[in-house]
Scaffold this motif. Structure first.
Motif, PDB file in Angstrom:
ATOM      1  N   TYR A   1       0.542  -1.359   0.373  1.00  0.00           N
ATOM      2  CA  TYR A   1      -0.256   0.081  -0.242  1.00  0.00           C
ATOM      3  C   TYR A   1       0.707   1.290   0.134  1.00  0.00           C
ATOM      4  CZ  TYR A   1       0.489  -0.047   4.784  1.00  0.00           C
ATOM      5  OH  TYR A   1       1.371  -0.601   6.268  1.00  0.00           O
ATOM      6  N   ASN A   2      -0.056   2.208  -0.070  1.00  0.00           N
ATOM      7  CA  ASN A   2       1.262   3.823  -0.390  1.00  0.00           C
ATOM      8  C   ASN A   2       2.082   3.024  -0.751  1.00  0.00           C
ATOM      9  OD1 ASN A   2      -0.768   3.960   2.454  1.00  0.00           O
ATOM     10  ND2 ASN A   2       0.437   4.299   3.621  1.00  0.00           N
ATOM     11  N   SER A   3       2.270   3.220  -2.149  1.00  0.00           N
ATOM     12  CA  SER A   3       2.851   3.022  -3.131  1.00  0.00           C
ATOM     13  C   SER A   3       3.389   4.289  -4.264  1.00  0.00           C
ATOM     14  CB  SER A   3       3.128   1.527  -3.323  1.00  0.00           C
ATOM     15  OG  SER A   3       3.385   0.769  -2.779  1.00  0.00           O
TER      16      SER A   3
ATOM     17  N   PHE B   1       7.264   0.056  -4.267  1.00  0.00           N
ATOM     18  CA  PHE B   1       5.894  -0.256  -3.732  1.00  0.00           C
ATOM     19  C   PHE B   1       6.509  -0.287  -1.749  1.00  0.00           C
ATOM     20  CE2 PHE B   1       4.240  -1.934  -7.739  1.00  0.00           C
ATOM     21  CZ  PHE B   1       3.874  -1.404  -7.487  1.00  0.00           C
ATOM     22  N   ARG B   2       5.260   0.395  -1.583  1.00  0.00           N
ATOM     23  CA  ARG B   2       5.712  -0.517   0.201  1.00  0.00           C
ATOM     24  C   ARG B   2       5.247  -1.896   0.450  1.00  0.00           C
ATOM     25  NH1 ARG B   2       3.521   2.919   5.106  1.00  0.00           N
ATOM     26  NH2 ARG B   2       3.390   1.463   6.774  1.00  0.00           N
ATOM     27  N   THR B   3       6.254  -2.635   0.817  1.00  0.00           N
ATOM     28  CA  THR B   3       5.888  -4.118   1.635  1.00  0.00           C
ATOM     29  C   THR B   3       6.386  -4.752   2.639  1.00  0.00           C
ATOM     30  OG1 THR B   3       7.743  -5.126   0.368  1.00  0.00           O
ATOM     31  CG2 THR B   3       6.584  -4.603  -1.271  1.00  0.00           C
TER      32      THR B   3
ATOM     33  N   ALA C   1      11.321   1.627   5.992  1.00  0.00           N
ATOM     34  CA  ALA C   1      11.142   2.437   4.582  1.00  0.00           C
ATOM     35  C   ALA C   1      10.123   2.711   3.654  1.00  0.00           C
ATOM     36  CB  ALA C   1      12.027   1.619   3.018  1.00  0.00           C
ATOM     37  N   TYR C   2       9.610   3.502   4.048  1.00  0.00           N
ATOM     38  CA  TYR C   2       7.743   3.692   3.725  1.00  0.00           C
ATOM     39  C   TYR C   2       7.577   4.712   2.452  1.00  0.00           C
ATOM     40  CZ  TYR C   2       7.201   5.781   8.548  1.00  0.00           C
ATOM     41  OH  TYR C   2       7.063   6.477   8.969  1.00  0.00           O
ATOM     42  N   ASP C   3       6.115   4.664   2.297  1.00  0.00           N
ATOM     43  CA  ASP C   3       5.267   5.492   1.496  1.00  0.00           C
ATOM     44  C   ASP C   3       6.327   6.117   0.276  1.00  0.00           C
ATOM     45  OD1 ASP C   3       3.930   5.596   2.988  1.00  0.00           O
ATOM     46  OD2 ASP C   3       3.943   6.846   4.122  1.00  0.00           O
ATOM     47  N   PRO C   4       6.746   5.893  -0.610  1.00  0.00           N
ATOM     48  CA  PRO C   4       7.723   6.105  -1.257  1.00  0.00           C
ATOM     49  C   PRO C   4       6.830   6.640  -2.732  1.00  0.00           C
ATOM     50  CG  PRO C   4       6.988   3.710  -2.083  1.00  0.00           C
ATOM     51  CD  PRO C   4       6.296   4.021  -0.935  1.00  0.00           C
TER      52      PRO C   4
ATOM     53  N   VAL D   1      -8.620  10.292  10.771  1.00  0.00           N
ATOM     54  CA  VAL D   1      -9.331   9.167   9.199  1.00  0.00           C
ATOM     55  C   VAL D   1      -8.539  10.178   8.365  1.00  0.00           C
ATOM     56  CG1 VAL D   1     -11.748   9.605   7.902  1.00  0.00           C
ATOM     57  CG2 VAL D   1     -11.955   9.124  10.337  1.00  0.00           C
ATOM     58  N   TYR D   2      -8.095   9.542   7.198  1.00  0.00           N
ATOM     59  CA  TYR D   2      -6.773  10.181   6.239  1.00  0.00           C
ATOM     60  C   TYR D   2      -7.944  10.560   4.868  1.00  0.00           C
ATOM     61  CZ  TYR D   2      -2.980   9.870   8.397  1.00  0.00           C
ATOM     62  OH  TYR D   2      -1.638   9.380   9.322  1.00  0.00           O
ATOM     63  N   SER D   3      -8.443  11.510   4.491  1.00  0.00           N
ATOM     64  CA  SER D   3      -8.797  11.782   3.592  1.00  0.00           C
ATOM     65  C   SER D   3      -8.103  12.269   2.446  1.00  0.00           C
ATOM     66  CB  SER D   3     -10.152  12.794   3.381  1.00  0.00           C
ATOM     67  OG  SER D   3     -11.236  12.417   4.359  1.00  0.00           O
TER      68      SER D   3
ATOM     69  N   HIS E   1      -5.756  -2.939   8.075  1.00  0.00           N
ATOM     70  CA  HIS E   1      -5.147  -3.203   9.776  1.00  0.00           C
ATOM     71  C   HIS E   1      -4.760  -1.568   9.825  1.00  0.00           C
ATOM     72  CE1 HIS E   1      -3.496  -6.613   8.341  1.00  0.00           C
ATOM     73  NE2 HIS E   1      -3.421  -6.981   7.149  1.00  0.00           N
ATOM     74  N   VAL E   2      -5.005  -0.441   9.557  1.00  0.00           N
ATOM     75  CA  VAL E   2      -5.814   1.205  10.375  1.00  0.00           C
ATOM     76  C   VAL E   2      -6.864   1.036   9.448  1.00  0.00           C
ATOM     77  CG1 VAL E   2      -4.937   3.672  10.264  1.00  0.00           C
ATOM     78  CG2 VAL E   2      -2.606   1.616  10.244  1.00  0.00           C
ATOM     79  N   PRO E   3      -8.162   0.890  10.168  1.00  0.00           N
ATOM     80  CA  PRO E   3      -9.047   1.515   9.400  1.00  0.00           C
ATOM     81  C   PRO E   3      -9.058   2.994   9.129  1.00  0.00           C
ATOM     82  CG  PRO E   3      -9.274  -0.023  11.483  1.00  0.00           C
ATOM     83  CD  PRO E   3      -7.565   1.246  11.174  1.00  0.00           C
TER      84      PRO E   3
ATOM     85  N   VAL F   1      -6.881   6.624   3.265  1.00  0.00           N
ATOM     86  CA  VAL F   1      -7.087   6.947   2.373  1.00  0.00           C
ATOM     87  C   VAL F   1      -5.665   7.390   1.766  1.00  0.00           C
ATOM     88  CG1 VAL F   1      -9.773   5.919   1.156  1.00  0.00           C
ATOM     89  CG2 VAL F   1      -8.825   8.856   1.364  1.00  0.00           C
ATOM     90  N   PHE F   2      -4.467   7.399   1.251  1.00  0.00           N
ATOM     91  CA  PHE F   2      -3.604   7.939   1.712  1.00  0.00           C
ATOM     92  C   PHE F   2      -2.479   8.106   0.294  1.00  0.00           C
ATOM     93  CE2 PHE F   2       0.830   7.970   2.701  1.00  0.00           C
ATOM     94  CZ  PHE F   2       0.566   9.123   3.897  1.00  0.00           C
ATOM     95  N   PRO F   3      -2.820   9.030  -0.616  1.00  0.00           N
ATOM     96  CA  PRO F   3      -2.241   9.151  -2.158  1.00  0.00           C
ATOM     97  C   PRO F   3      -0.852   9.549  -2.074  1.00  0.00           C
ATOM     98  CG  PRO F   3      -3.644  11.601  -1.384  1.00  0.00           C
ATOM     99  CD  PRO F   3      -3.676  10.207  -0.747  1.00  0.00           C
TER     100      PRO F   3
ATOM    101  N   ALA G   1      -6.631   1.585   4.058  1.00  0.00           N
ATOM    102  CA  ALA G   1      -6.338   1.007   5.663  1.00  0.00           C
ATOM    103  C   ALA G   1      -5.585   0.828   5.928  1.00  0.00           C
ATOM    104  CB  ALA G   1      -7.213   0.347   5.650  1.00  0.00           C
ATOM    105  N   ASP G   2      -4.128   0.879   5.343  1.00  0.00           N
ATOM    106  CA  ASP G   2      -2.320   0.553   5.400  1.00  0.00           C
ATOM    107  C   ASP G   2      -2.255  -0.551   5.520  1.00  0.00           C
ATOM    108  OD1 ASP G   2      -2.201   3.358   6.456  1.00  0.00           O
ATOM    109  OD2 ASP G   2      -1.365   2.858   7.907  1.00  0.00           O
ATOM    110  N   THR G   3      -3.951  -1.701   4.054  1.00  0.00           N
ATOM    111  CA  THR G   3      -3.050  -2.581   3.871  1.00  0.00           C
ATOM    112  C   THR G   3      -3.232  -3.236   2.304  1.00  0.00           C
ATOM    113  OG1 THR G   3      -5.278  -2.443   5.652  1.00  0.00           O
ATOM    114  CG2 THR G   3      -5.388  -4.788   3.762  1.00  0.00           C
TER     115      THR G   3
END
Ligand code: BMA
Length: 347
Positions: free
Chosen positions: A63-65, A78-80, A120-123, A260-262, A296-298, A301-303, A322-324
């Motif tokens: 996710y978040n990739s 990708f964030r794996t 390493a995350y959110d590239p 809550v992420y919008s 995993h994190v309800p 939405v994370f563009p 949802a970090d999933t």
């Protein structure tokens, strides 16, 4: 990867960035028309999540990739997360930017010793003057903005971190302005930061960063902007439009059940992107579908990326749900700019 997947990768490598620039490639741009029942400015792919839970052996989620055109295919960073939830970056390949094949190992940097990799995350990925740059949130005695460069997505060279800890959501502009590289970022803390505004920094060489300017603040009660009242952070690489730079971002509200992420959008001045011209006073997308609400994190939405088809103006925005898992929404640049202008409060 299977032999067919390897062929996809090799085809992409053969043509490199040149085909992407000439438009002579065979990629198929991801797209679905807006369903008649949807009135919103963005609409979801009916196949969401396009990268579902447990997408490959040993990996619990992607996710978040970030994705980008590359040769006659698409590439992604990708964030794996494997089953210990430690996040890595991993390359993936696709012809249609919907079905992805992932490399079996995480990215290993050629100069790993220079600064051993931590989490390493959110590239984010951008091509500037023929070189691809990856920025991400890396662990260096706390989170901050790491950078690497590559030309082929096979060898990666780590560069110096842009900023001191703590910082997140480092997003480069796709070209230099006034001879300087520009990066958006969100100074933060070492935890699940309960604050955050978007800043702009510039660099002559992608190593030394300065002239930090506040671009925009979180919403706050005094502005009536509750969906973005806790923190905001830049998402995909900004897109140059006739009206200015279209910046898609996330906005967060803290509730009694957590964040809550919008998703929202802003248009920044073409010549001085620290100046906000328009900014959405309501969200463009908020967690509504089950895959955005449960995970995993309800309620996230994370563009992190957007593909833009310049010929048609079509936009495919990639976001973590949802970090999933990974999802896509569609729109056009004109539609989002129009929406942003029509629903704008700048503060
Ligand atoms: C942020 C980042 C993101 C994540 C979000 C919601 O701080 O860690 O990767 O999607 O929180 O958990």
């Amino acid at each position: 990867m299977t032999p067919a997947d390897t062929a996809d990768r090799q085809a992409a490598e053969r043509t490199g960035g040149a085909a992407a620039q000439s438009g002579a490639d065979q990629r198929s741009f991801p797209w679905q028309d807006r369903p008649a029942a949807v009135q919103d400015a963005v609409w979801r792919d009916s196949r969401n999540p396009i990268i579902a839970r447990r997408p490959m052996p040993g990996i619990q989620g992607i996710y978040n990739s970030a994705v980008a055109p590359f040769g006659d295919a698409y590439v992604g960073v990708f964030r794996t997360e494997d089953y210990n939830r430690f996040p890595h970056l991993r390359v993936g390949w696709s012809r249609d930017a919907i079905e992805w094949k992932f490399e079996s190992d995480p990215i290993l940097f050629a100069n790993q010793d220079h600064d051993p990799a931590d989490y390493a995350y959110d590239p984010r990925v951008v091509q500037i003057d023929g070189v691809y740059y990856i920025t991400w949130c890396g662990g260096h005695n706390g989170p901050t903005i790491s950078i690497a460069r590559t030309e082929d997505f096979r060898t990666f060279e780590r560069m110096d971190n842009a900023f001191l800890p703590f910082n997140r959501n480092g997003v480069l502009f796709p070209r230099k302005l006034g001879g300087k590289y520009l990066m958006l970022s969100r100074p933060s803390d070492d935890g699940h930061t309960p604050f955050g505004d978007i800043y702009l920094s510039e660099s002559p060489d992608m190593v030394h960063w300065g002239k930090h300017r506040l671009v925009m603040r979180r919403g706050g009660g005094e502005h009536g902007q509750w969906w973005q009242r806790t923190k905001i952070g830049a998402g995909p690489i900004p897109i140059e439009t006739a009206d200015g730079w279209l910046m898609i971002y996330h906005g967060v509200i803290d509730t009694c059940n957590g964040f809550v992420y919008s998703m929202g959008a802003a248009v920044l001045c073409k010549d001085d992107p620290a100046r906000v011209l328009y900014r959405t006073n309501r969200h463009l997308l908020t967690p509504d579908e089950d895959y955005e609400v449960f995970g995993h994190v309800p309620n996230v939405v994370f563009p992190c990326a957007a593909l833009h088809d310049e010929a048609t103006g079509r936009l495919a925005i990639y976001y973590g749900a949802a970090d999933t898992c990974t999802c896509v929404v569609y729109s056009t640049v004109d539609r989002i700019v129009e929406f942003t202008k029509a629903n704008s409060t700048v503060f």
